[in-house]
Design an enzyme around this catalytic site. Structure first.
Site: not given
Length: 256
Positions: A75, A78, A108, A126, A134, A137, A200, A224-225
């Site tokens: 991550y 990323r 998203q 998301h 954390c 917690c 999407t 979108n293609p």
């Protein structure tokens, strides 16, 4: 990235549908929105450090419990990729649409490119790479220093409240979406008069079901293609990337 100014919205019926003034515009964006900024979609390749891993096997609570350093390292790679990226003309077009006509955004995506383009009030279904918390917690945690070169394993920071490990602030497979964000997203789409569905696949649940909440008299446009969002009647399809298709649509809307 330049956008061809000679293009027009390709569908005459869509030109007609967009020839009126809209008051409740919603942009619903997915991974294709940021692909033109160089951010790979979740299901596309990683880099050599993680080529043997299926991203869907790293994005789970079970993976974190099994090897948190591996997951945190992925991550952080990323996040570094996102930090080096810049908003593309599609992001900038959405910002312009918000400034001119009050458009609102549901995404998203876990990057911050909408915000860096100047969009306010983005709903992140998301979560976000820029809101770590954390694992034990759930207390928020300041962002650690920007990652340097990609590393296979990085030990996650420790929570200042309980000492637990700090995890990425994203929604993993098997986790519930934030209820407040989800309800706000439903309200935005259920009351819109124009819905732009951008980049999407329309297959990730429960977010995929949001498109079907658009009112029957709303104009729904997919940018979108490849066709991605199934099950919506009378949806117009613009077979262009977000970086090319959105600026064209915004120009059309601002001329109405």
């Amino acid at each position: 990235m330049s956008v061809p100014t000679s293009h027009a919205v390709p569908d005459p019926s869509l030109q007609q549908a967009l020839s009126r003034r809209f008051e409740r515009i919603v942009v619903f964006s997915g991974a294709g929105m940021s692909a033109d900024s160089g951010i790979p979609t979740f299901r596309s390749g990683s880099n050599d450090l993680w080529q043997e891993f299926d991203p869907r096997q790293l994005a789970t609570p079970q993976a974190w419990r099994r090897d948190s350093a591996l997951v945190w390292g992925w991550y952080e790679w990323r996040r570094g990729l996102v930090m080096r990226a810049v908003p593309n003309p599609g992001h900038l077009a959405v910002a312009r649409l918000q400034q001119a006509l009050g458009a609102r955004v549901v995404t998203q995506n876990v990057d911050d490119l909408h915000e860096r383009a100047g969009v306010a009030g983005v709903l992140h279904l998301h979560g976000s790479l820029f809101a770590p918390r954390c694992f034990d917690c759930a207390a928020p945690h300041p962002l650690p220093p920007p990652p340097g070169a990609a590393q296979r394993r990085l030990d996650p920071p420790s929570c200042a409240h309980c000492g637990g490990e700090v995890r990425p602030g994203v929604v993993w497979f098997g986790e519930m979406l934030d209820d407040t964000v989800w309800q706000q997203a439903q309200e935005r789409i259920a009351t819109c008069d124009l819905l732009l569905v951008v980049g999407t696949s329309g297959v990730v649940q429960p977010a995929a079901g949001l498109v079907g909440l658009a009112p029957r008299d709303a104009v729904v446009v997919e940018v979108n293609p490849q066709p991605g969002a199934p099950g919506v009647r009378h949806m117009h399809h613009v077979p262009l990337s977000a970086a090319v298709g959105l600026p064209l649509l915004v120009e059309q809307l601002l001329r109405a």
